[in-house]
Design an enzyme around this catalytic site. Structure first.
Site, PDB file in Angstrom:
ATOM      1  N   ASP A 296     -20.905  16.597 -29.644  1.00 60.79           N
ATOM      2  CA  ASP A 296     -21.377  16.951 -30.689  1.00 60.79           C
ATOM      3  C   ASP A 296     -22.027  18.173 -31.748  1.00 60.79           C
ATOM      4  OD1 ASP A 296     -25.358  15.510 -30.200  1.00 60.79           O
ATOM      5  OD2 ASP A 296     -24.307  16.698 -31.892  1.00 60.79           O
TER       6      ASP A 296
HETATM    7  C1  GLC Z   1     -26.648  16.005 -34.815  1.00 64.07           C
HETATM    8  C2  GLC Z   1     -26.715  15.883 -33.377  1.00 64.07           C
HETATM    9  C3  GLC Z   1     -26.194  14.362 -33.339  1.00 64.07           C
HETATM   10  C4  GLC Z   1     -25.636  13.856 -35.195  1.00 64.07           C
HETATM   11  C5  GLC Z   1     -24.543  15.034 -34.724  1.00 64.07           C
HETATM   12  C6  GLC Z   1     -23.918  14.837 -36.921  1.00 64.07           C
HETATM   13  O1  GLC Z   1     -26.726  17.503 -34.441  1.00 64.07           O
HETATM   14  O2  GLC Z   1     -27.550  16.229 -32.354  1.00 64.07           O
HETATM   15  O3  GLC Z   1     -26.915  13.059 -32.471  1.00 64.07           O
HETATM   16  O4  GLC Z   1     -24.759  12.431 -35.154  1.00 64.07           O
HETATM   17  O5  GLC Z   1     -25.387  16.067 -35.217  1.00 64.07           O
HETATM   18  O6  GLC Z   1     -25.068  14.578 -37.341  1.00 64.07           O
END
Ligand code: GLC
Length: 751
Positions: A296
């Site tokens: 993430d």
């Molecule tokens: C965010 C979220 C995740 C998302 C990623 C990209 O922090 O936790 O769900 O897909 O970043 O935007």
């Protein structure tokens, strides 16, 4: 080598094409297709270590946009791609921008490896659908699949290859803001919806230019954050992890999901983004996953504040050795992997395996055959907000609405001339209905509730007053609201949460109506004009006063572009509500966490005996149970029969029940089957949803509804971490929600 690279890629592409043609239908999750693996071998052999690391690094576009909203590509990004410094970008959209960057990758870089473009396509792209929690309330996997499919085609037309969806986190704590992004509290419903979303995103062929590769997130158990506070600690038994939180991930994988996303949280002291148990033992050794895992955003770097890594180098080392293949925006792999290889803390073989997984998905997407996947500005403009997409958005929005209360059949409202007062901060609001993660959408196209009512009840006198803000103490609008309520035959109050009160990092310690909204409701209620309360929210709300004092309550969540049309369709009876709650509604915040498939305890709560598991100040039951929802007719259940009272492990539990429409209007019922394992070596939940079926019945009609549940679905994980169905008696409950009490019994015998 530079001269031969295009040739290798061309041959590789032919191999893949040949293999694909040879197999009539490219399986969404083909086993290791030999042609692809050979091609990857060749590519790997020609890459430098730095180029390999580039394939494991993802950057966000973070682009500035021009006067007409076009994305402006800066020189730094161009040179990064040209140097092979990245294999993936997120948050870059548009056929023009993605084509330009792809051209640089496949024509100007040495390795000429196509980029994979990722984006959070969570509930729509240019056409915004209801939030996932709302769509789960439809209990209609086909509708959810269609919603995901349309969102994928719009995003793919804009040059996207990869969506960071479905979010499949089971959530039992409505204080947690991201409950809005998932399918609620139940493992079975969550698994059904997870698979539906993957089918929608990926279609039947990943190399279909209208398909996106899915990314199952957040792996794992992110929704079990302590206190419902985002990113917080998760601590649970491995049995609970395996029986409650992991099955939706497995269902998504079985549906063909090509990628996974590691979560921010730790589980039992191990940060997920550095968990070899999750990323290798479970995902690859047990589940045989052959796609890739992306972290993430920054989660690899966060191993340091977790206290799980001392520095970025150790964070990168623990993550890549655990099985996290790509680093989203932590820059840990970019900065540390080369030196970790030199120090022999990370092997080249590990790097190669991660690169192989990434290239495998790029091949499956067809990027080596056509890096542009046929995108064009013309097709993009043709596909975005296509009329059929908007019609579908209205259909699924309607089916996501849950009728919670309807005293004296106040609903549906008559379309005959009459005076309707529409009141509330969300009634004439174009921003908040798009929900927590709408994509790059245009909210000017949102149909508000007021607009929907005006369109549907053109012959009526429609009055409007905002009345109050969403989350403040300003009462200056109360008088006008009370005034229009006095003049009306009925009041529609549209109250609830902004779209920034749920979603990532948007947790609430109090889950009642925000601000002074309840004061406004009470002031309007004092006029005596009957109120229909329409809720717009991204989580269950604690609405005990409203439930006790208002005649009608409609749960509409955040429904996206077609909000006003969908709500008006239900309010005026064009569409009888069919939604059912995918999550328990507590009476007050203090009851949380409160979920239906809880353990019985040695002193199960009841409101008559003091020494039981209960509170002194409120009943121990939910305000509205999981699976609950009304419609404009009523249903009765009778004659529950289990075909075979004694079952063997290879059998199916076959249930039949008679459902009758006991009302005066046609309607849909969602027949739900819950099963309790009466006694286990480990204690078992009081009941668990194991099957459901929607039936449509004309007024007065009845039908026998049959459902079958493989006995293997009654298994659970024992103390030895092995799943088994234990012989013994089971109780089967059938009805319209998790409080159903029509029951029958059966027994599973060993052989
Ligand atoms: C965010 C979220 C995740 C998302 C990623 C990209 O922090 O936790 O769900 O897909 O970043 O935007």
């Amino acid at each position: 080598m530079k001269l031969f690279r295009p040739l290798i890629l061309f041959v590789a592409g032919l191999l893949v094409l040949h293999t694909a043609v040879a197999q009539k239908r490219t399986p969404v999750r083909p086993g290791a297709v030999r042609g692809v693996e050979y091609a990857i071998d060749s590519i790997l052999a020609g890459l430098t270590l730095q180029e390999k690391i580039g394939q494991l690094v993802q950057y966000s576009g973070g682009w500035s946009t021009g006067p007409t909203g076009e994305q402006i590509i800066n020189q730094e990004q161009r040179s990064l791609i040209r140097s092979g410094g990245t294999g993936s970008l997120l948050n870059v959209t548009g056929a023009a921008a993605t084509r330009e960057l792809q051209r640089i990758a496949v024509e100007e870089s040495r390795a000429r490896i196509p980029l994979i473009f990722g984006l959070d396509v969570i509930h729509g792209f240019k056409t915004t659908f209801p939030i996932p929690l709302a769509e789960a309330a439809s209990w209609d996997p086909a509708a959810v699949e269609l919603s995901a499919r349309i969102s994928a085609t719009e995003a793919a037309s804009a040059g996207i290859h990869w969506t960071f969806a479905p979010m499949v986190d089971i959530a039992r704590d409505p204080r947690w803001g991201r409950i809005a992004e998932g399918s609620g509290e139940d493992t079975y419903l969550g698994s059904v919806m997870a698979a539906a979303r993957v089918r929608g995103c990926q279609g039947t062929r990943l190399d279909d230019p209208m398909s996106l590769v899915a990314c199952v997130k957040h792996y794992a158990a992110y929704g079990a954050a302590e206190g419902g506070r985002d990113y917080n600690t998760v601590d649970m038994s491995e049995q609970t992890l395996r029986d409650v939180y992991l099955p939706p991930f497995k269902a998504a994988l079985d549906a063909g999901a090509g990628t996974f996303m590691a979560s921010f949280n730790e589980i039992n002291g191990v940060a997920s983004s550095g968990s070899r148990f999750l990323m290798t033992k479970v995902l690859r050794e047990e589940w045989k996953f052959d796609g890739f895992v992306v972290s993430d955003w920054g989660s690899i770097g966060e191993l340091i504040p977790h206290g799980f890594a001392a520095d970025p180098g150790q964070a990168a080392e623990r993550a890549i050795n655990a099985g996290v293949d790509m680093d989203m925006e932590a820059r840990a792999y970019r900065d540390s992997l080369a030196s970790l290889v030199k120090q022999k803390r990370v092997s080249v073989a590990t790097i190669d395996e991660s690169v192989r997984r990434v290239l495998r998905i790029k091949f499956r997407l067809g990027l080596f055959s056509d890096p542009y996947r046929g995108t064009s500005v013309e097709r993009e403009n043709r596909m975005l907000r296509h009329p059929s997409h908007i019609a579908a958005a209205r259909t699924i929005a309607r089916s996501s609405i849950v009728l919670l209360k309807n005293e004296n059949s106040l609903l549906p409202l008559s379309l005959k001339a009459g005076a309707i007062a529409v009141i509330g901060p969300l009634a004439q609001n174009k921003r908040d209905p798009v929900g927590t993660w709408p994509g790059p959408t245009d909210t000017n196209n949102v149909v508000t509730v007021l607009e929907g009512i005006q369109e549907a009840a053109a012959g009526s006198l429609i009055m409007y007053a905002r009345g109050c803000g969403i989350d403040d103490a300003d009462t200056t609008g109360f008088a006008t609201a009370v005034n229009v309520a006095r003049k009306a035959d009925v009041v529609v109050m549209v109250m609830g949460e902004s779209n920034e009160m749920s979603g990532e990092a948007c947790c609430r310690s109090f889950i009642g109506l925000p601000g002074n909204q309840l004061d406004l409701v009470k002031a309007v209620q004092a006029t005596g004009t009957p109120i229909v309360l329409v809720l717009m929210n991204g989580r269950p709300l604690a609405i005990s006063w409203e439930a006790a004092n208002l005649p009608a309550i409609v749960e509409s969540w955040h429904l996206g572009h077609e909000t006003g049309h969908a709500i008006a369709d239900v309010l005026f009876g064009t569409y009888a509500p069919t939604g059912r709650l995918p999550v328990t509604f507590p009476r007050v915040t203090g009851q949380v966490p409160l979920y239906y498939n809880h353990k019985n305890t040695g002193r199960p709560f009841n409101d008559t005996s003091h020494y039981t598991s209960r509170y002194l100040d409120i009943p121990s039951t939910p305000l509205y149970p999981f699976g609950y929802g009304l419609t404009y007719t009523t249903f009765g259940y009778s004659d529950l029969v289990i075909d075979a009272a004694t079952l063997h492990p290879a059998d199916s539990l076959r249930v039949r029940v008679t459902v009758r429409n006991t009302g005066t209007r046609d309607g849909d019922e969602v027949v739900q089957v819950y099963v309790r394992d009466d006694v286990g070596t480990l204690t078992r939940p009081v009941r668990e949803l194991k099957a459901f079926k929607r039936v449509h019945l004309a007024a007065g009609a009845s039908a026998t509804v049959a459902l079958a549940i493989p006995v293997s679905d009654l298994a659970y994980t024992g103390a030895d971490m092995k799943r088994r169905v234990e012989p013994g008696t089971f109780t089967v409950f059938v009805g319209s929600n998790a409080a159903a009490d029509l029951a029958a019994h059966c027994e599973v015998v060993a052989k």
